[in-house]
Design an enzyme around this catalytic site. Structure first.
Site, PDB file in Angstrom:
ATOM      1  N   GLU B 264       0.882  -1.165   0.000  1.00 37.58           N
ATOM      2  CA  GLU B 264       0.000   0.000   0.000  1.00 37.58           C
ATOM      3  C   GLU B 264       0.909   1.201   0.000  1.00 37.58           C
ATOM      4  O   GLU B 264       1.727   1.376   0.901  1.00 37.58           O
ATOM      5  CB  GLU B 264      -0.882  -0.034   1.246  1.00 37.58           C
ATOM      6  CG  GLU B 264      -1.987   0.985   1.196  1.00 37.58           C
ATOM      7  CD  GLU B 264      -2.351   1.438   2.580  1.00 37.58           C
ATOM      8  OE1 GLU B 264      -2.625   0.613   3.446  1.00 37.58           O
ATOM      9  OE2 GLU B 264      -2.303   2.668   2.785  1.00 37.58           O
ATOM     10  N   CYS B 301      -2.939   7.390   5.209  1.00 41.49           N
ATOM     11  CA  CYS B 301      -2.979   7.005   3.793  1.00 41.49           C
ATOM     12  C   CYS B 301      -4.212   7.598   3.124  1.00 41.49           C
ATOM     13  O   CYS B 301      -4.243   7.764   1.918  1.00 41.49           O
ATOM     14  CB  CYS B 301      -3.066   5.497   3.635  1.00 41.49           C
ATOM     15  SG  CYS B 301      -2.029   4.582   4.767  1.00 41.49           S
TER      16      CYS B 301
END
Lengths: 508, 508
Positions: B264, B301
């Site tokens: 990620e 994120c």
């Protein structure tokens, strides 16, 4: 239906302007008309742009619409009648009866995905209702899987129908809602065009955007590399050689945006002969194994290229029976001159290895591109010492590995590369040994089978035609069976979407 | 529990002999003891060999055994009490309350996977019964998913508990039956050791093979590259920078046997302000957006790094409200000096771009490693012309993109890279516009949300924390929620296995 030698790009037939290709009859070595006109980057660009333009409309068709579309393709293939089977026979030297069976399998796969679409589980609709009273409140969360994007498909030479233009990869991708751009396999260009025209017509009849399907033709690797590198393409399906699959993996990873490659590449499908089974029916297993070995001139991904047994009188009987069966097996015509040359080379390379003996073979070749069945033998110690003995030789060649005992058999199993299948011949008295072997085989193969032979891959819900590298590039998926659709889907979560915006599958 | 600065390799505490690392208090810049002794290839080899040795035993534990093991880890983390939270606070500058919440999330994730294991659907047991009367007969086919193999986990700096040593990747991999080798994040070495010792103890208490878990420490990239390259490792979980994720992808693809990488990496989480919503509540949205922007010093994120609206009086009100809220927002300490330096550099790079103006910011920094919240503005035309405006700046910085009309907003959406999330602020009158935007956002993001803000990721069954590249390296999976277990499983088909050999999940 006429074969014109054109590419099919969206609704058009397009004549390429690059190198010309010819279909070859492997039985005679002669060209079969017409000439096929290869395309280049312009045609890749056109096909991919149409696929991209079609994607949103196509992925948002209902599952029922896509199911009916897949069924129309199946019916269209059947309606080609003898034309298709005869052309495929000319181009592949595969027997007519086999091709009729493969046509049935191809239509069956398309219809299986129609059923899968109607059942609906493929979409994995998942609901977490809002919890407004919780601290902090939980939002409404709903998940479904959606089509990944336009898919590039590279067909296999050994299944000109079931793993080619309308084969498993195409069926799974179209079911998922992905437009498909196929690169025609040069070994069956006419077959590819016939099937491609059926899909083109089905797109038209269903009123779908033309970019849902295109068929490209090209010599060499350039057009395939360009296709995999095109930004519109979001996944790749491939069945073929390890070198070919690795080249596509490199191209996919070198893109600014890497994409998944589902390449089915190389497998030697070990068959383990456990002691009690060998004792009880070694001769029968020997004869049956040879039948599996020569089936389809050994041109199956699941061909048994490795047999592992423990030395002793039972193995001697097995060997004698296998060699006896083998010597009566005729040489037969392979799919292409290239595959035949690679087989000859592979057999010669095995024969030249120290510690590996040729112990028997079938009837010598008498015609063009014929493969003679071959059987080699080595010891476990030698097999473990020379990795080249694990190389896949595509065709009717197998290697018998003789172990001293069960421990050595386990060591051989542990040192194997990834496989599509692993087989145990066993009787009740072998269960203790099998229980030690099974965990090793689960890690090595996508399918573990008992008291059968690896050739023959059922199209079903529980089938896994896949396996750890180098059998495939992605052991998490299968290329045969209902769950092959998973490869062309990705999950999306919808948080607090108003009712009017929710996708159909997530309304409740 | 004492922090010793050792690595945890299987059941042992091992003192590394490579470079020494120190935990840093970002608030003061001072080192926090003890010294951590980095390991090298010998420790990678030892941890991986133990993981490999543990794999068959561990993957064949019952789901109930693994569920109880995960619950024991959760309880052990909770039992660390203030020790854990205070150490994490020292190392990360994250507030105590936030870390208490994150601890709850971490334990909750472990318990969710315990529930998932007990429910049993994760295994996808599938049955095609034999059809002996069919021509040809169908064999008995059964499928289950099994653990993929030992997994390497690289924790995230921004979630020292929930995405680190016992975080989502570790929990999912352990649930699947995969041993885990964690590379400790250098930003929270003491926190990592504390949690690692809890897992080590849980392994011991459960009587599991010691190789089920190891924790490595090392400076630089060498130990991580060695870990990903080790033949025992079969998958990689990573949360961090795009450069870091890409380096691991290259290492994984360069192996003789390539393996999946779940990285990620980078996302700017666009928020689209649709006209009616902007009209009705532009000022409220402006204030709320700033709250989401500065949450956790922007170190999520899912931080909203891009806001897209259509020019006019409503957008002017939104902007004024956002800037008003922003100017009261204090600078705050970031996780590490490195992250702070990268933030400063990212902001400076944005500020230097032609066509992008800084329109406001928060209170100036007054202490070490503090980030000042920043807001920039550009036009859609300029945004579309300069790809650098899409670069993720990790921290409390956002860019407002002003469009002339809905068409331009759609064009901006189409040109975005892959994202973890995409948000629409909308009212009923926006539905027609939203219906045009939604298909674009589905293709760009793993999660689409309405009338909320992207920060805050629910751990649930329908959650997708993933998305197209470069948000992640594999859009087919999620790193948060129940289906994260899928990443560490692969399917195996069992054909005609005798009852005594069938895996437990496939007996019926």
């Amino acid at each position: 239906m006429q074969i014109t030698g054109d590419m099919l790009i969206g609704a058009q037939a397009v004549r390429g302007t690059e190198a010309t290709l010819q279909a070859i009859n492997p039985t005679t070595g002669a060209a079969i008309g017409p000439d096929f006109h290869g395309g280049g980057e312009a045609e890749v660009e056109r096909a991919c742009a149409l696929a991209e333009a079609a994607f949103d409309t196509y992925r948002n068709t209902t599952p029922e619409q896509r199911a009916a579309f897949l069924e129309a393709i199946a019916a269209g293939i059947e309606a080609l009648g003898d034309t298709l089977v005869e052309r495929a026979h000319l181009e592949s030297a595969l027997p007519i009866a086999r091709l009729q069976g493969e046509r049935g399998r191809t239509a069956g796969q398309l219809r299986l995905f129609a059923t899968v679409l109607r059942e609906g589980r493929w979409q994995q609709a998942t609901f977490d209702p809002a919890l407004p009273e919780r601290t902090p409140p939980r939002p409404d969360l709903r998940m479904q899987r959606i089509a990944i994007g336009p898919v590039a498909v590279f067909g296999a030479s050994n299944f000109p129908l079931a793993f080619s233009v309308a084969g498993g990869d195409t069926a799974a991708a179209l079911a998922a809602g992905c437009p498909v751009v196929v690169k025609a396999h040069p070994a069956h260009l006419g077959t590819s065009e016939l099937v491609g025209r059926v899909i083109q017509q089905a797109v038209r009849d269903a009123g779908l955007p033309e970019g849902v399907f295109s068929l490209l033709v090209g010599a060499g690797n350039a057009i395939g590399t360009a296709l995999v590198s095109h930004p519109a393409i979001q996944a790749v399906g491939f069945t073929g050689s390890r070198a070919g699959g690795m080249a596509l993996m490199r191209a996919a990873n070198a893109r600014p945006q890497p994409i998944p490659v589902y390449a089915e590449m190389s497998s030697i499908n070990p068959v383990f002969l456990l002691p009690a089974a060998l004792d009880a029916r070694g001769e029968e297993i020997g004869r049956q194994l040879v039948e599996s070995l020569v089936l389809g001139v050994g041109q199956f991904c699941t061909n048994p290229g490795l047999v592992i047994g423990i030395e002793g009188p039972a193995l001697d009987k097995f060997r004698a029976a296998a060699l006896g069966a083998l010597q009566g097996k005729p040489a037969a015509t392979m799919l292409t001159p290239g595959i035949h040359a690679a087989y000859q080379q592979g057999v010669a390379q095995l024969a030249a290895l120290d510690g590996l003996q040729r112990i028997g073979n079938g009837v010598d070749a008498s015609g063009a591109n014929q493969a003679r069945p071959e059987m080699f033998e080595t010891t476990a110690a030698q097999f473990l010492a020379d990795h080249r003995m694990q190389a896949e030789v595509f065709g009717p060649s197998t290697v018998l590995v003789v172990c001293r005992d069960m421990e050595e058999m386990l060591t051989v199993a542990r040192q194997l590369e990834g496989q599509l299948t692993a087989t145990m011949q066993l009787d009740d008295a072998d269960h203790a040994a099998a229980q030690r072997l099974l965990p090793v085989l689960e890690r090595k193969a996508g399918r573990v089978l008992c008291n059968g032979y690896p050739t023959g891959v059922e199209v079903a819900y529980a089938m896994v035609h896949g396996g750890p590298f180098p059998a495939t590039s992605d052991a998490r998926t299968t290329s045969v069976g209902a769950t092959a659709i998973d490869r062309f889907l990705r999950p999306v979560c919808y948080q607090n979407l108003p009712q009017g915006l929710l996708p159909a599958a997530l309304l409740k």
